[in-house]
Design an enzyme around this catalytic site. Structure first.
Site, PDB file in Angstrom:
ATOM      1  N   ARG A 126      48.863  24.376  23.118  1.00  0.00           N
ATOM      2  CA  ARG A 126      49.265  25.321  24.185  1.00  0.00           C
ATOM      3  C   ARG A 126      48.093  25.820  25.028  1.00  0.00           C
ATOM      4  O   ARG A 126      48.139  26.904  25.588  1.00  0.00           O
ATOM      5  CB  ARG A 126      50.025  26.523  23.611  1.00  0.00           C
ATOM      6  N   LYS A 147      45.759  22.361  39.772  1.00  0.00           N
ATOM      7  CA  LYS A 147      46.877  21.428  39.558  1.00  0.00           C
ATOM      8  C   LYS A 147      46.426  20.316  38.625  1.00  0.00           C
ATOM      9  O   LYS A 147      45.409  19.666  38.881  1.00  0.00           O
ATOM     10  CB  LYS A 147      47.304  20.796  40.884  1.00  0.00           C
ATOM     11  N   GLU A 189      39.537  13.666  52.970  1.00  0.00           N
ATOM     12  CA  GLU A 189      39.925  15.036  52.573  1.00  0.00           C
ATOM     13  C   GLU A 189      38.916  16.062  53.114  1.00  0.00           C
ATOM     14  O   GLU A 189      39.284  17.181  53.447  1.00  0.00           O
ATOM     15  CB  GLU A 189      40.030  15.169  51.047  1.00  0.00           C
ATOM     16  N   LYS A 230      39.309  25.095  50.909  1.00  0.00           N
ATOM     17  CA  LYS A 230      40.386  25.012  49.913  1.00  0.00           C
ATOM     18  C   LYS A 230      40.435  26.278  49.039  1.00  0.00           C
ATOM     19  O   LYS A 230      41.512  26.769  48.725  1.00  0.00           O
ATOM     20  CB  LYS A 230      40.227  23.759  49.043  1.00  0.00           C
ATOM     21  N   GLU A 240      51.678  27.163  45.497  1.00  0.00           N
ATOM     22  CA  GLU A 240      52.245  26.409  46.610  1.00  0.00           C
ATOM     23  C   GLU A 240      53.626  26.879  47.046  1.00  0.00           C
ATOM     24  O   GLU A 240      54.593  26.125  47.022  1.00  0.00           O
ATOM     25  CB  GLU A 240      52.297  24.909  46.259  1.00  0.00           C
ATOM     26  N   ARG A 244      49.531  27.192  50.900  1.00  0.00           N
ATOM     27  CA  ARG A 244      48.899  26.011  50.287  1.00  0.00           C
ATOM     28  C   ARG A 244      49.438  24.709  50.885  1.00  0.00           C
ATOM     29  O   ARG A 244      48.794  23.676  50.817  1.00  0.00           O
ATOM     30  CB  ARG A 244      49.099  26.043  48.766  1.00  0.00           C
ATOM     31  N   ASN A 248      48.553  19.893  53.043  1.00  0.00           N
ATOM     32  CA  ASN A 248      49.267  18.608  53.115  1.00  0.00           C
ATOM     33  C   ASN A 248      49.143  17.910  54.456  1.00  0.00           C
ATOM     34  O   ASN A 248      49.851  16.937  54.709  1.00  0.00           O
ATOM     35  CB  ASN A 248      50.753  18.826  52.810  1.00  0.00           C
ATOM     36  N   HIS A 251      49.527  14.195  54.743  1.00  0.00           N
ATOM     37  CA  HIS A 251      50.023  13.705  53.466  1.00  0.00           C
ATOM     38  C   HIS A 251      51.494  13.305  53.490  1.00  0.00           C
ATOM     39  O   HIS A 251      51.926  12.515  52.663  1.00  0.00           O
ATOM     40  CB  HIS A 251      49.790  14.746  52.369  1.00  0.00           C
ATOM     41  N   HIS A 255      51.470   9.793  52.159  1.00  0.00           N
ATOM     42  CA  HIS A 255      51.985   9.392  50.840  1.00  0.00           C
ATOM     43  C   HIS A 255      52.920   8.195  50.956  1.00  0.00           C
ATOM     44  O   HIS A 255      52.887   7.281  50.130  1.00  0.00           O
ATOM     45  CB  HIS A 255      52.761  10.550  50.192  1.00  0.00           C
ATOM     46  N   HIS A 267      43.888   6.509  48.674  1.00  0.00           N
ATOM     47  CA  HIS A 267      44.555   7.745  49.084  1.00  0.00           C
ATOM     48  C   HIS A 267      44.019   8.265  50.423  1.00  0.00           C
ATOM     49  O   HIS A 267      44.780   8.590  51.321  1.00  0.00           O
ATOM     50  CB  HIS A 267      44.391   8.787  47.979  1.00  0.00           C
TER      51      HIS A 267
HETATM   52  N1  NAD Z   1      45.011  17.986  41.210  1.00  0.00           N
HETATM   53  C1  NAD Z   1      44.946  17.955  42.524  1.00  0.00           C
HETATM   54  O1  NAD Z   1      45.022  18.991  43.197  1.00  0.00           O
HETATM   55  C2  NAD Z   1      44.737  16.648  43.208  1.00  0.00           C
HETATM   56  C3  NAD Z   1      44.430  16.623  44.581  1.00  0.00           C
HETATM   57  C4  NAD Z   1      44.173  15.395  45.183  1.00  0.00           C
HETATM   58  C5  NAD Z   1      44.229  14.225  44.435  1.00  0.00           C
HETATM   59  N2  NAD Z   1      44.545  14.299  43.101  1.00  0.00           N
HETATM   60  C6  NAD Z   1      44.587  13.078  42.282  1.00  0.00           C
HETATM   61  O2  NAD Z   1      43.287  12.520  42.261  1.00  0.00           O
HETATM   62  C7  NAD Z   1      43.372  11.132  42.009  1.00  0.00           C
HETATM   63  C8  NAD Z   1      42.429  10.408  42.932  1.00  0.00           C
HETATM   64  O3  NAD Z   1      41.120  10.871  42.689  1.00  0.00           O
HETATM   65  P1  NAD Z   1      39.834   9.915  42.838  1.00  0.00           P
HETATM   66  O4  NAD Z   1      39.871   9.242  44.146  1.00  0.00           O
HETATM   67  O5  NAD Z   1      38.655  10.722  42.468  1.00  0.00           O
HETATM   68  O6  NAD Z   1      40.184   8.763  41.796  1.00  0.00           O
HETATM   69  P2  NAD Z   1      39.520   8.182  40.494  1.00  0.00           P
HETATM   70  O7  NAD Z   1      39.322   9.215  39.478  1.00  0.00           O
HETATM   71  O8  NAD Z   1      40.364   7.012  40.112  1.00  0.00           O
HETATM   72  O9  NAD Z   1      38.095   7.646  40.993  1.00  0.00           O
HETATM   73  C9  NAD Z   1      38.032   6.600  41.921  1.00  0.00           C
HETATM   74  C10 NAD Z   1      37.231   5.419  41.370  1.00  0.00           C
HETATM   75  O10 NAD Z   1      35.860   5.753  41.361  1.00  0.00           O
HETATM   76  C11 NAD Z   1      35.302   5.509  40.061  1.00  0.00           C
HETATM   77  N3  NAD Z   1      34.248   6.496  39.899  1.00  0.00           N
HETATM   78  C12 NAD Z   1      34.390   7.829  39.706  1.00  0.00           C
HETATM   79  N4  NAD Z   1      33.195   8.431  39.779  1.00  0.00           N
HETATM   80  C13 NAD Z   1      32.280   7.476  39.958  1.00  0.00           C
HETATM   81  C14 NAD Z   1      30.875   7.488  40.094  1.00  0.00           C
HETATM   82  N5  NAD Z   1      30.184   8.627  40.119  1.00  0.00           N
HETATM   83  N6  NAD Z   1      30.247   6.311  40.242  1.00  0.00           N
HETATM   84  C15 NAD Z   1      30.951   5.151  40.294  1.00  0.00           C
HETATM   85  N7  NAD Z   1      32.272   5.084  40.198  1.00  0.00           N
HETATM   86  C16 NAD Z   1      32.933   6.234  40.032  1.00  0.00           C
HETATM   87  C17 NAD Z   1      36.452   5.637  39.121  1.00  0.00           C
HETATM   88  O11 NAD Z   1      36.217   4.956  37.927  1.00  0.00           O
HETATM   89  C18 NAD Z   1      37.579   5.012  39.940  1.00  0.00           C
HETATM   90  O12 NAD Z   1      37.507   3.624  39.847  1.00  0.00           O
HETATM   91  C19 NAD Z   1      44.832  10.740  42.200  1.00  0.00           C
HETATM   92  O13 NAD Z   1      45.414  10.519  40.928  1.00  0.00           O
HETATM   93  C20 NAD Z   1      45.445  11.974  42.842  1.00  0.00           C
HETATM   94  O14 NAD Z   1      46.806  12.155  42.505  1.00  0.00           O
HETATM   95  C21 NAD Z   1      44.785  15.477  42.493  1.00  0.00           C
HETATM   96 ZN    ZN Z   2      45.121  14.194  49.214  1.00  0.00          ZN
END
Ligand code: NAD
Ligand code: ZN
Length: 366
Positions: A126, A147, A189, A230, A240, A244, A248, A251, A255, A267
């Site tokens: 929990r 999130k 972003e 942010k 949200e 918030r 988007n 997006h 999306h 993305h």
């Molecule tokens: N929680 C939220 O508010 C929120 C907001 C936006 C996006 N997201 C989520 O975030 C995710 C996308 O995030 P992302 O683009 O960081 O993806 P990711 O974590 O998959 O990283 C992208 C790629 O970069 C590689 N990588 C990471 N750090 C590295 C480094 N320092 N050196 C070399 N390679 C590296 C990873 O292994 C991966 O292949 C999605 O799942 C999305 O839904 C969440």
């Molecule tokens: Zn985004």
């Protein structure tokens, strides 16, 4: 050594965001300031790419040498790991590593690891203390705001929890190994944050387009500015219900475009196209000037992001937009820029309006 600190107020308390270039080197003193002392179990969650680069081993070694009990779980890199079975794999590894209520889960990675490890931390026993250590540019966005969650076969991020971290420890030196395409995805972003809340950030992006990591001081300055946008928004609307939704921008269409490409588009690439279409819609509504619309398009292109429509028809895109969980009954909800640095939420967008914007972009590219 440069260190910037932001503070975020959330319903569950205040947490710091530290941005610097030697945070990993000084990790023990940062944990001490958070009251996390030697002897406690630190459970690191990361991915295979970060492990191959030696980042996981380096952090583990530093913490173990200092006297922390360490557990490590490395999942396959990529969004596919944000699923129920990987989550169960983490729970099992946490039990094996002896994670208890007073342990700490550290997400060392991008948004995938942050979302997955955050949800595991939110639900295991929990709630176990959670620390984000972002390693991607995109994670300047995903690590803020609490999130967490995973995907289901039916859609992305359908299961999750609001679970703010105890801290975000952002060592930008990790960005030096980030592939340039991931950098550009994250820039989408950053640009979004400029558009919706900080005209001076946007102007900097116009003057100095960056398609790759350009060293610690420039990155710390850029990220501090983008994250501040942010922070201001999520502090006012953590769950949200209104403000918030401004985050988007790009997006709603983005999306759908991302899904339609079967995730061949990253993305950030998809939301870049989303911003182009949605900005046109804002122009049609008289909300945004042609000049600002063009400025945004130019900045996206200067940062190596796509601004042309994909090949698919509008009908295919709109079918996917209809199932987006952010749409309520009255019409489609969009966050639209009104000028550089300002945005608004509209809830009565019709499919015909989006189609008109889509066609205007298509015609102008021909
Ligand atoms: N929680 C939220 O508010 C929120 C907001 C936006 C996006 N997201 C989520 O975030 C995710 C996308 O995030 P992302 O683009 O960081 O993806 P990711 O974590 O998959 O990283 C992208 C790629 O970069 C590689 N990588 C990471 N750090 C590295 C480094 N320092 N050196 C070399 N390679 C590296 C990873 O292994 C991966 O292949 C999605 O799942 C999305 O839904 C969440
Ligand atoms: Zn985004």
């Amino acid at each position: 050594m440069t260190l910037q600190t932001l503070t975020i107020q959330s319903a569950q308390g205040t947490y710091p965001v530290l941005l610097g270039d030697s945070i990993v080197e000084d990790i023990v003193s940062h944990l001490h300031s958070l009251g996390i002392l030697e002897g406690r179990t630190v459970f690191i969650v990361s991915d295979t790419h970060l492990e191959a680069l030696g980042h996981v081993q380096a952090l583990k070694h530093r913490l173990r040498t200092a006297g922390y009990q360490i557990g490590v779980s490395v999942v396959t890199a990529g969004d596919e790991s944000k699923n129920v079975s990987t989550l169960c794999f983490l729970y099992e590894a946490m039990i094996e590593a002896g994670v208890r209520r007073d342990s700490v889960v550290v997400a060392l990675g991008g948004g995938v690891i942050g979302d997955l490890a955050g949800f595991a931390a939110a639900t295991f026993l929990r709630g176990v203390t959670f620390i984000q250590m972002p390693t991607t540019l995109l994670a300047h966005d995903s690590s803020l705001g609490g999130k967490t969650g995973i995907n289901l076969p039916q859609g992305k991020n359908l299961v999750g929890a609001y679970y703010p971290p105890r801290a975000v420890l952002y060592d930008v030196s990790y960005l030096s190994t980030l592939p340039n395409r991931e950098w550009r995805n994250g820039m989408a972003e950053v640009i979004k944050h400029g558009i919706l809340g900080d005209a001076s950030l946007f102007e900097k992006l116009e003057e100095h387009p960056s398609q790759m990591y350009s060293g610690p001081s420039a990155s710390i300055a850029l990220l501090t500015q983008a994250m501040s946008v942010k922070v201001k928004i999520v502090e006012q609307d953590e769950h949200e219900t209104g403000l918030r939704m401004l985050l988007n921008i790009g997006h709603t269409v983005g999306h759908a475009v991302e899904k339609l490409s079967q995730y061949a588009l990253g993305h950030g690439e998809a939301i870049s196209i989303g911003m182009v279409v949605e900005n046109q819609l804002a122009v049609h509504r008289g909300l945004l000037s042609e000049v600002d619309c063009r400025r945004i398009c130019t900045v996206l292109a200067a940062h190596g992001l796509p601004t042309q429509l994909p090949e698919q028809s509008f009908a295919e895109v709109s079918a996917l937009m209809g199932v987006d969980k952010k749409h309520l009954n009255q019409g489609w909800t969009f966050a639209l820029p009104t000028e550089i640095g300002q945005a608004t939420v509209v809830r009565d967008v019709t499919p015909a309006e989006v189609e008109r914007a889509w066609n205007a972009i298509r015609d102008c590219a021909n």
